[in-house]
Design a protein around this motif. Structure first.
Motif, PDB file in Angstrom:
ATOM      1  N   ARG A   2       0.838  -1.197   0.000  1.00 51.36           N
ATOM      2  CA  ARG A   2       0.000   0.000   0.000  1.00 51.36           C
ATOM      3  C   ARG A   2       0.874   1.249   0.000  1.00 51.36           C
ATOM      4  N   LEU A   3       0.580   2.174  -0.902  1.00 54.25           N
ATOM      5  CA  LEU A   3       1.315   3.437  -0.969  1.00 54.25           C
ATOM      6  C   LEU A   3       0.721   4.427   0.029  1.00 54.25           C
ATOM      7  N   PRO A   4       1.555   5.295   0.600  1.00 50.54           N
ATOM      8  CA  PRO A   4       1.002   6.365   1.431  1.00 50.54           C
ATOM      9  C   PRO A   4       0.198   7.333   0.560  1.00 50.54           C
ATOM     10  N   VAL A   5      -0.792   7.951   1.151  1.00 50.94           N
ATOM     11  CA  VAL A   5      -1.703   8.827   0.405  1.00 50.94           C
ATOM     12  C   VAL A   5      -0.942   9.926  -0.338  1.00 50.94           C
ATOM     13  N   GLU A   6       0.117  10.438   0.266  1.00 55.98           N
ATOM     14  CA  GLU A   6       0.862  11.538  -0.376  1.00 55.98           C
ATOM     15  C   GLU A   6       1.568  11.103  -1.660  1.00 55.98           C
ATOM     16  N   LYS A   7       1.646   9.791  -1.899  1.00 53.81           N
ATOM     17  CA  LYS A   7       2.262   9.293  -3.135  1.00 53.81           C
ATOM     18  C   LYS A   7       1.224   8.763  -4.129  1.00 53.81           C
ATOM     19  N   ALA A   8      -0.041   9.131  -3.928  1.00 51.08           N
ATOM     20  CA  ALA A   8      -1.108   8.665  -4.819  1.00 51.08           C
ATOM     21  C   ALA A   8      -0.861   9.041  -6.274  1.00 51.08           C
ATOM     22  N   GLY A   9      -0.228  10.186  -6.496  1.00 52.16           N
ATOM     23  CA  GLY A   9       0.057  10.630  -7.858  1.00 52.16           C
ATOM     24  C   GLY A   9       1.071   9.770  -8.583  1.00 52.16           C
ATOM     25  N   LEU A  10       1.780   8.920  -7.843  1.00 55.45           N
ATOM     26  CA  LEU A  10       2.786   8.035  -8.446  1.00 55.45           C
ATOM     27  C   LEU A  10       2.227   6.638  -8.736  1.00 55.45           C
ATOM     28  N   LEU A  11       0.946   6.430  -8.418  1.00 58.73           N
ATOM     29  CA  LEU A  11       0.376   5.087  -8.505  1.00 58.73           C
ATOM     30  C   LEU A  11       0.510   4.469  -9.892  1.00 58.73           C
ATOM     31  N   ALA A  12       0.173   5.223 -10.930  1.00 60.95           N
ATOM     32  CA  ALA A  12       0.164   4.664 -12.295  1.00 60.95           C
ATOM     33  C   ALA A  12       1.529   4.155 -12.742  1.00 60.95           C
ATOM     34  N   ASP A  13       2.597   4.735 -12.195  1.00 60.48           N
ATOM     35  CA  ASP A  13       3.955   4.346 -12.585  1.00 60.48           C
ATOM     36  C   ASP A  13       4.600   3.382 -11.597  1.00 60.48           C
ATOM     37  N   SER A  14       3.836   2.945 -10.602  1.00 63.38           N
ATOM     38  CA  SER A  14       4.401   2.069  -9.572  1.00 63.38           C
ATOM     39  C   SER A  14       4.419   0.617 -10.039  1.00 63.38           C
ATOM     40  N   PRO A  15       5.480  -0.130  -9.686  1.00 64.34           N
ATOM     41  CA  PRO A  15       5.492  -1.565 -10.000  1.00 64.34           C
ATOM     42  C   PRO A  15       4.405  -2.275  -9.199  1.00 64.34           C
ATOM     43  N   THR A  16       3.829  -3.279  -9.814  1.00 66.35           N
ATOM     44  CA  THR A  16       2.757  -4.024  -9.142  1.00 66.35           C
ATOM     45  C   THR A  16       3.333  -5.156  -8.303  1.00 66.35           C
ATOM     46  N   PRO A  17       2.566  -5.564  -7.247  1.00 65.81           N
ATOM     47  CA  PRO A  17       1.316  -4.963  -6.803  1.00 65.81           C
ATOM     48  C   PRO A  17       1.540  -3.608  -6.134  1.00 65.81           C
ATOM     49  N   ALA A  18       0.567  -2.732  -6.293  1.00 66.30           N
ATOM     50  CA  ALA A  18       0.596  -1.413  -5.639  1.00 66.30           C
ATOM     51  C   ALA A  18      -0.839  -0.919  -5.544  1.00 66.30           C
ATOM     52  N   TRP A  19      -1.169  -0.302  -4.416  1.00 66.48           N
ATOM     53  CA  TRP A  19      -2.502   0.271  -4.281  1.00 66.48           C
ATOM     54  C   TRP A  19      -2.477   1.405  -3.279  1.00 66.48           C
ATOM     55  N   VAL A  20      -3.491   2.237  -3.369  1.00 70.56           N
ATOM     56  CA  VAL A  20      -3.621   3.351  -2.430  1.00 70.56           C
ATOM     57  C   VAL A  20      -5.106   3.631  -2.246  1.00 70.56           C
ATOM     58  N   GLN A  21      -5.476   4.045  -1.050  1.00 64.75           N
ATOM     59  CA  GLN A  21      -6.858   4.449  -0.794  1.00 64.75           C
ATOM     60  C   GLN A  21      -6.866   5.925  -0.453  1.00 64.75           C
ATOM     61  N   VAL A  22      -7.692   6.689  -1.163  1.00 67.01           N
ATOM     62  CA  VAL A  22      -7.797   8.124  -0.912  1.00 67.01           C
ATOM     63  C   VAL A  22      -9.210   8.452  -0.446  1.00 67.01           C
TER      64      VAL A  22
END
Length: 200
Positions: free
Chosen positions: A160-180
């Motif tokens: 899980r990514l921290p909320v402040e890194k939500a903008g990086l989600l699309a470029d993150s290696p999988t698995p990756a997720w964030v809840q906003v």
């Protein structure tokens, strides 16, 4: 072959919001606009499904649901599609796999409300979905805490990514997720169908 499918170029960040959209409503629009901004997406595609395997009763005709959805939208960055009907896929894992094959180099993000995260572990090949694309979870009324404690959230908590890194989600290696968290809208397709039935 991409006949009748949306255009996307390598490097684009595209959110995929699947559902029956029976009917589409402002709540769908609100989470779509939030996803575009919070996850820094170039486009969001609404995948209007021919039928939801988790629902007992079939939805309204596909063309009717698509027409209603298109009337709601004014943002050119949002595209209403019948991709699953064209690809003849019924399961999300199959749809995503096909799209990744058809659009090499495109960064897809699967979008879902927190209410769907609660039941995500019941989806067909849900772990495979998480391995194929990053997942953006948008808070829905009454399910923020339940989503945080969901089976899938616990299994995937280390990614899980921290909320402040939500903008990086699309470029993150999988698995990756964030809840906003978002401003809450209590609109739901179920409630709208029920109200329509009561007016009759």
């Amino acid at each position: 072959m991409r006949s009748g499918l949306p255009v996307a170029l390598p490097g684009m960040r595209i959110g995929l919001l699947g559902g029956s959209f029976d009917p589409a409503h402002e709540g769908h629009v609100n989470i779509t606009e939030a996803a575009l901004q919070r996850f820094r997406l170039d486009r969001v595609w609404w995948l209007v499904t021919p039928g939801n395997p988790l629902k007992a009763h079939g939805p309204a005709p596909l063309r009717e649901r698509i027409a209603r959805a298109q009337k709601l939208l004014v943002d050119p960055h949002v595209v209403v599609t019948d991709i699953e009907a064209r690809l003849q896929t019924r399961m999300t894992a199959d749809t995503i796999s096909a799209l990744k094959h058809l659009y090499p180099g495109v960064h897809f993000v699967w979008l879902m409300g927190s209410d769907n995260l609660v039941q995500f572990h019941h989806w067909d090949r849900w772990r495979e979905i998480a391995d194929m694309v990053p997942i953006g979870v948008l808070a829905r009324p009454g399910t923020r805490l339940a989503a945080r404690n969901a089976v899938a959230a616990q299994v995937l908590r280390r990614w899980r990514l921290p909320v402040e890194k939500a903008g990086l989600l699309a470029d993150s290696p999988t698995p990756a997720w964030v809840q906003v968290n978002l401003p809450m809208s209590k609109l739901s397709s179920t409630a709208l169908r029920r109200a329509k039935g009561e007016r009759r």
